[in-house]
Design a protein around this motif. Structure first.
Motif, PDB file in Angstrom:
ATOM      1  N   SER A 121       6.162  -7.384 -11.636  1.00  0.00           N
ATOM      2  CA  SER A 121       7.295  -7.895 -12.408  1.00  0.00           C
ATOM      3  C   SER A 121       8.501  -8.197 -11.527  1.00  0.00           C
ATOM      4  N   ASP A 122       8.648  -7.488 -10.408  1.00  0.00           N
ATOM      5  CA  ASP A 122       9.799  -7.730  -9.531  1.00  0.00           C
ATOM      6  C   ASP A 122       9.526  -8.790  -8.457  1.00  0.00           C
ATOM      7  N   GLY A 123       8.295  -9.283  -8.368  1.00  0.00           N
ATOM      8  CA  GLY A 123       7.960 -10.331  -7.410  1.00  0.00           C
ATOM      9  C   GLY A 123       7.820  -9.845  -5.981  1.00  0.00           C
ATOM     10  N   LEU A 124       7.783  -8.539  -5.775  1.00  0.00           N
ATOM     11  CA  LEU A 124       7.684  -7.961  -4.438  1.00  0.00           C
ATOM     12  C   LEU A 124       6.322  -7.319  -4.228  1.00  0.00           C
ATOM     13  N   ILE A 125       5.914  -7.287  -2.982  1.00  0.00           N
ATOM     14  CA  ILE A 125       4.730  -6.533  -2.588  1.00  0.00           C
ATOM     15  C   ILE A 125       5.243  -5.378  -1.751  1.00  0.00           C
ATOM     16  N   CYS A 126       5.006  -4.161  -2.206  1.00  0.00           N
ATOM     17  CA  CYS A 126       5.583  -2.982  -1.560  1.00  0.00           C
ATOM     18  C   CYS A 126       4.500  -2.043  -1.048  1.00  0.00           C
ATOM     19  N   ALA A 127       4.811  -1.399   0.076  1.00  0.00           N
ATOM     20  CA  ALA A 127       3.930  -0.377   0.638  1.00  0.00           C
ATOM     21  C   ALA A 127       3.970   0.848  -0.267  1.00  0.00           C
ATOM     22  N   ASP A 128       2.890   1.585  -0.275  1.00  0.00           N
ATOM     23  CA  ASP A 128       2.731   2.796  -1.089  1.00  0.00           C
ATOM     24  C   ASP A 128       2.813   2.526  -2.589  1.00  0.00           C
ATOM     25  N   VAL A 139     -10.567  -2.574  -3.926  1.00  0.00           N
ATOM     26  CA  VAL A 139      -9.109  -2.436  -3.906  1.00  0.00           C
ATOM     27  C   VAL A 139      -8.719  -1.599  -2.695  1.00  0.00           C
ATOM     28  N   CYS A 140      -7.771  -2.108  -1.911  1.00  0.00           N
ATOM     29  CA  CYS A 140      -7.322  -1.430  -0.702  1.00  0.00           C
ATOM     30  C   CYS A 140      -5.810  -1.258  -0.775  1.00  0.00           C
ATOM     31  N   LYS A 141      -5.354  -0.024  -0.891  1.00  0.00           N
ATOM     32  CA  LYS A 141      -3.929   0.271  -1.045  1.00  0.00           C
ATOM     33  C   LYS A 141      -3.175   0.024   0.264  1.00  0.00           C
ATOM     34  N   ILE A 142      -1.999  -0.611   0.145  1.00  0.00           N
ATOM     35  CA  ILE A 142      -1.163  -0.888   1.318  1.00  0.00           C
ATOM     36  C   ILE A 142      -0.367   0.363   1.662  1.00  0.00           C
ATOM     37  N   ASP A 143      -0.550   0.851   2.891  1.00  0.00           N
ATOM     38  CA  ASP A 143       0.113   2.069   3.343  1.00  0.00           C
ATOM     39  C   ASP A 143       1.482   1.770   3.952  1.00  0.00           C
TER      40      ASP A 143
END
Length: 152
Positions: A121-128, A139-143
């Motif tokens: 919803s915020d348009g961002l891709i965030c770590a953790d 699915v691979c979580k971004i660290d």
């Protein structure tokens, strides 16, 4: 021989039904339908890197990792280079590279062309918080993110 069942079924479906409502209605039922929209961003796999980098000599570029941002805007992503089972280099619109370090090994990313990111919803891709999805469904979580600079 004609099918007799079809005309009989149509007659029964179109026949008026007699229903008599006697007395006050004791109960009213309400229903609500909620429709959720899901948007997935496909990031193409780049084999040769950014066009600016393609004009450089063909010798392998060595990258130095620097501290990266916590989040990046999804609209700035142009492509991705799969660098290993535990990282993906994201190419930003201005030509910079960010390495998305994955929490676990994600070998399925290398088998298919491209990868997916779920729109937030915020348009961002965030770590953790966010994950990279392979086309096979894993699915691979971004660290974390590292900013990459070419070594001299």
């Amino acid at each position: 021989m004609t099918n007799v069942v079809l005309p009989l079924a149509l007659m029964l479906a179109l026949a008026p039904t007699a229903s008599v409502v006697e007395g006050p209605i004791e109960r009213v039922e309400l229903a609500q339908v909620t429709i959720h929209q899901r948007i997935i961003i496909r990031i193409p796999r780049v084999l040769g890197g950014h066009p600016v980098q393609q004009s450089m000599p063909t010798r392998a570029i060595r990258w130095a990792e620097k501290r990266g941002p916590k989040c990046i805007a999804a609209e700035l992503l142009e492509g991705a280079v799969i660098t290993g089972a535990d990282s993906v280099d994201l190419i930003i619109a201005d030509g910079t590279r960010l390495r998305a370090e994955l929490e676990d090994r994600c070998p399925a990313l290398d088998f298919y062309s491209g990868l997916y990111l779920k729109q937030t919803s915020d348009g961002l891709i965030c770590a953790d918080r966010d994950s990279i999805r392979s086309r096979s469904g894993s699915v691979c979580k971004i660290d974390g993110f590292k900013r990459l600079e070419a070594k001299r």
